[in-house]
Enzyme design. Structure first.
Site, PDB file in Angstrom:
ATOM      1  N   ASP A 135      13.921  -2.238 -12.184  1.00 45.78           N
ATOM      2  CA  ASP A 135      15.099  -3.088 -12.148  1.00 45.78           C
ATOM      3  C   ASP A 135      16.273  -2.190 -11.817  1.00 45.78           C
ATOM      4  O   ASP A 135      16.665  -1.344 -12.624  1.00 45.78           O
ATOM      5  CB  ASP A 135      15.271  -3.749 -13.530  1.00 45.78           C
ATOM      6  CG  ASP A 135      16.435  -4.729 -13.546  1.00 45.78           C
ATOM      7  OD1 ASP A 135      17.131  -4.816 -12.521  1.00 45.78           O
ATOM      8  OD2 ASP A 135      16.655  -5.386 -14.575  1.00 45.78           O
ATOM      9  N   HIS A 139      -6.365 -10.426   7.647  1.00 49.41           N
ATOM     10  CA  HIS A 139      -7.549 -10.147   6.811  1.00 49.41           C
ATOM     11  C   HIS A 139      -8.739 -10.959   7.290  1.00 49.41           C
ATOM     12  O   HIS A 139      -8.597 -12.117   7.687  1.00 49.41           O
ATOM     13  CB  HIS A 139      -7.248 -10.506   5.350  1.00 49.41           C
ATOM     14  CG  HIS A 139      -6.091  -9.755   4.774  1.00 49.41           C
ATOM     15  ND1 HIS A 139      -6.233  -8.563   4.111  1.00 49.41           N
ATOM     16  CD2 HIS A 139      -4.763 -10.024   4.785  1.00 49.41           C
ATOM     17  CE1 HIS A 139      -5.038  -8.127   3.724  1.00 49.41           C
ATOM     18  NE2 HIS A 139      -4.132  -9.005   4.128  1.00 49.41           N
ATOM     19  N   ASP A 171     -11.971  -5.344   0.975  1.00 45.61           N
ATOM     20  CA  ASP A 171     -10.836  -6.285   0.954  1.00 45.61           C
ATOM     21  C   ASP A 171     -11.318  -7.730   0.754  1.00 45.61           C
ATOM     22  O   ASP A 171     -12.120  -8.226   1.528  1.00 45.61           O
ATOM     23  CB  ASP A 171     -10.126  -6.111   2.316  1.00 45.61           C
ATOM     24  CG  ASP A 171      -9.067  -7.153   2.620  1.00 45.61           C
ATOM     25  OD1 ASP A 171      -8.688  -7.908   1.716  1.00 45.61           O
ATOM     26  OD2 ASP A 171      -8.606  -7.180   3.789  1.00 45.61           O
ATOM     27  N   SER A 181      -4.009 -14.545  10.144  1.00 42.64           N
ATOM     28  CA  SER A 181      -4.068 -13.574   9.053  1.00 42.64           C
ATOM     29  C   SER A 181      -4.499 -12.206   9.578  1.00 42.64           C
ATOM     30  O   SER A 181      -5.175 -12.099  10.601  1.00 42.64           O
ATOM     31  CB  SER A 181      -5.075 -14.075   8.009  1.00 42.64           C
ATOM     32  OG  SER A 181      -5.247 -13.092   7.016  1.00 42.64           O
ATOM     33  N   HIS A 196       0.818  -1.228   0.000  1.00 44.36           N
ATOM     34  CA  HIS A 196       0.000   0.000   0.000  1.00 44.36           C
ATOM     35  C   HIS A 196       0.848   1.274   0.000  1.00 44.36           C
ATOM     36  O   HIS A 196       0.362   2.320  -0.403  1.00 44.36           O
ATOM     37  CB  HIS A 196      -0.941   0.004   1.212  1.00 44.36           C
ATOM     38  CG  HIS A 196      -1.919  -1.136   1.173  1.00 44.36           C
ATOM     39  ND1 HIS A 196      -3.224  -0.991   0.775  1.00 44.36           N
ATOM     40  CD2 HIS A 196      -1.751  -2.457   1.423  1.00 44.36           C
ATOM     41  CE1 HIS A 196      -3.823  -2.185   0.798  1.00 44.36           C
ATOM     42  NE2 HIS A 196      -2.942  -3.079   1.182  1.00 44.36           N
TER      43      HIS A 196
END
Length: 559
Positions: A447, A372, A197, A370, A80
């Protein structure tokens, strides 16, 4: 609430975070005002050879930079906040976040030399901010990092709610309870669209409380007769606090290793989110001098990352800490999809060193839960918010799909549920919503110091090089005579071992010579044409002989 113009419309779209885990970035636009929620990164997939990280393509935002009113960050996880240093280089807009979130962002901006020119605005759950015609208010949520919030955006069309990442933990470690009253209040006033979510939309029931991990850790610390190593996500401040608490109770000192872990522990303790008793922390060098049952090592590397502290310890290449037979290693995290192989390898290596390794899904080992919410919690959020329109976010397509089905069970109309890909616009005008077109969205690959200079063609070349290697053919031609002055010299890398393949390369040499002589006698002296013919003739021959297709680079010089 500002006046509504019937010609204006509300657009909601994701530039990252749907159909994938990571690089979350969601945009809410009304007329000439755009508010961005989150700005994350994701880690490269296996076919992205050499790529370090992936961020969203923000072309749409840079083309409309005058309309972007600010970026609101829901919480301080990498998926985020990780894209911010790259996004802010192109879009100098204010960033809004809670105390810990801004603390973590500031450390990133300092590294990128952006701290001075970025306007950072501190918010809390009671803040109210005006962003053009859009007004943002917030509500507290539980997640695996403190100071997480959801966002309610008041627009002329109605209220759009973005939940951020959340679970409903009734016994949070830091006593920051999810603000159910505020959520219910927002819902009772009417929610036009909910973005929620979807990470655990496939998992039935409730996600266990973070407190349960603390009890399990304490039990393991008590039983361990030697040192304990705990690897977890650096950003999981609640988990770190529980490691500290378990160490205090079992009379152990703690050392912290791994750059990101040291960074988060410093920031979180400075800001008052971690409570570490005086004299508790010791330097890594002191570990070997202390009794083995008096030490806890807190480390990065729960995902088996090749350069992380835990992986280096597993390979006995860490400069300061060795794993000794009988040590206990706790991996307090679930592998992110795609990392299972790396974690498995690390566990194997630790076990070879004689360590006792505790790992596995949270429900099995008890050392991870978790951050979530599972299905019942997602349904609770939907019930509290009672949205007219629902857009599942933050998850791969199957998760979004499951979340959509959950929304139907609590009474959201099927045709009011929008499963979107990055870039898809959900447009709401005069109360009715539809999918309408796309904005540019995609991956920007980073990169080293290069941002976006590695694209599909470079990746395709890297893939070819990694599979069959490269042959370089160097030839010098005479401008006047039209004949070969020197060469062809053939250089092979990653194709065949030269010493064992002299016959093959001599034959290849002859083919190049014959091809060039034939072309020059036909008066073909265009470089491009010479190169193409050499490539084709040599490629055909090598494939017949070896069934491999190395990359062939002819270098032709004229003197």
């Amino acid at each position: 609430m500002s006046k509504k113009n019937n010609a204006d419309k509300l657009s909601i779209f994701a530039l990252g975070g749907v159909g994938e885990i990571g690089k979350n970035m969601y945009c809410i636009q009304y007329a000439n005002d755009i508010v961005v929620v989150d700005s994350g990164l994701k880690f490269p997939e296996e076919d992205m050879l050499g790529v370090d990280i992936v961020i969203p393509d923000i072309s749409y935002l840079t083309e409309n930079r005058d309309k972007v009113k600010g970026i609101i960050i829901t919480h301080g996880h990498e998926d985020h906040i990780g894209g911010l240093p790259y996004v802010l280089k192109q879009l100098n807009v204010p960033v809004y976040g809670t105390k810990l979130t801004l603390g973590l962002i500031e450390s990133k901006l300092k590294e990128a030399n952006l701290l001075g020119e970025t306007k950072r605005i501190l918010i809390n759950a009671d803040s109210e901010i005006q962003l053009g015609v859009l007004r943002a208010t917030f509500f507290r949520t539980n997640h695996s990092i403190p100071d997480s919030v959801g966002v309610a955006l008041d627009t002329p069309e109605g209220v759009v709610v973005h939940t951020g990442d959340f679970k409903f933990d009734q016994t949070p470690v830091n006593d920051q309870y999810a603000d159910l009253h505020r959520m219910a209040e927002i819902g009772s006033k009417g929610v036009l669209a909910l973005l929620s979510d979807s990470t655990n939309a496939e998992r039935p029931g409730f996600t266990p409380s973070e407190k349960s991990v603390g009890e399990e850790l304490e039990e393991i610390f008590r039983k361990s007769k030697q040192r304990v190593v705990v690897a977890t996500f650096a950003s999981n401040v609640h988990r770190i606090q529980q490691v500290i608490d378990a160490a205090v109770v079992t009379n152990r000192k703690m050392t912290v290793i791994g750059r990101s872990m040291v960074n988060v522990v410093n920031i979180a303790s400075e800001l008052g989110y971690l409570h570490i008793p005086d004299g508790m922390l010791i330097e890594p060098e002191e570990v070997n001098k202390m009794a083995a049952d008096r030490v806890v090592i807190l480390s990065t590397g729960s995902q088996g990352e090749p350069m992380s502290a835990l992986t280096r310890m597993a390979r006995s290449t860490h400069r300061k800490v060795d794993i000794l037979p009988g040590d206990t290693v706790i991996i307090a995290a679930t592998p992110i999809p795609g990392n299972e192989k790396y974690v498995g390898r690390t566990v194997d290596e630790l076990m070879r060193l004689g360590a006792n390794v505790i790992y596995g899904p949270g429900s099995v080992s008890g050392v991870h839960v978790s951050g979530h919410g599972s299905q019942e919690e997602l349904k609770l959020m939907l019930t509290l918010m009672k949205p007219k329109y629902f857009i599942p976010i933050h998850g791969e397509y199957r998760m979004l799909r499951h979340h959509g089905l959950l929304a139907e069970t609590i009474g959201v109309e099927k045709e009011n549920i929008f499963l979107v890909d990055n870039g898809d616009i959900v447009e709401i005008q005069n109360g009715s919503a539809r999918k309408s077109g796309k904005v540019q969205a995609g991956n920007v690959l980073i990169d080293g110091l290069g941002v976006g200079d590695v694209g599909n063609i470079v990746l395709r070349d890297r893939k070819l090089l990694s599979q069959d290697g490269i042959l370089v053919v160097v030839v010098t031609l005479s401008k006047q005579e039209g004949n070969i002055l020197s060469g062809p010299d053939i250089i092979s890398r990653g194709f065949v071992y030269v010493r064992e393949s002299e016959g093959l390369l001599d034959e290849a040499n002859k083919i190049v010579t014959n091809t060039l002589n034939r072309l020059m006698s036909d008066n073909v002296n265009e470089w491009a044409s010479l190169k193409t013919h050499v490539k084709e003739a040599l490629g055909r021959f090598l494939y017949e002989q070896t069934r491999r297709r190395p990359m062939i680079l002819p270098i032709i010089m004229e003197v």
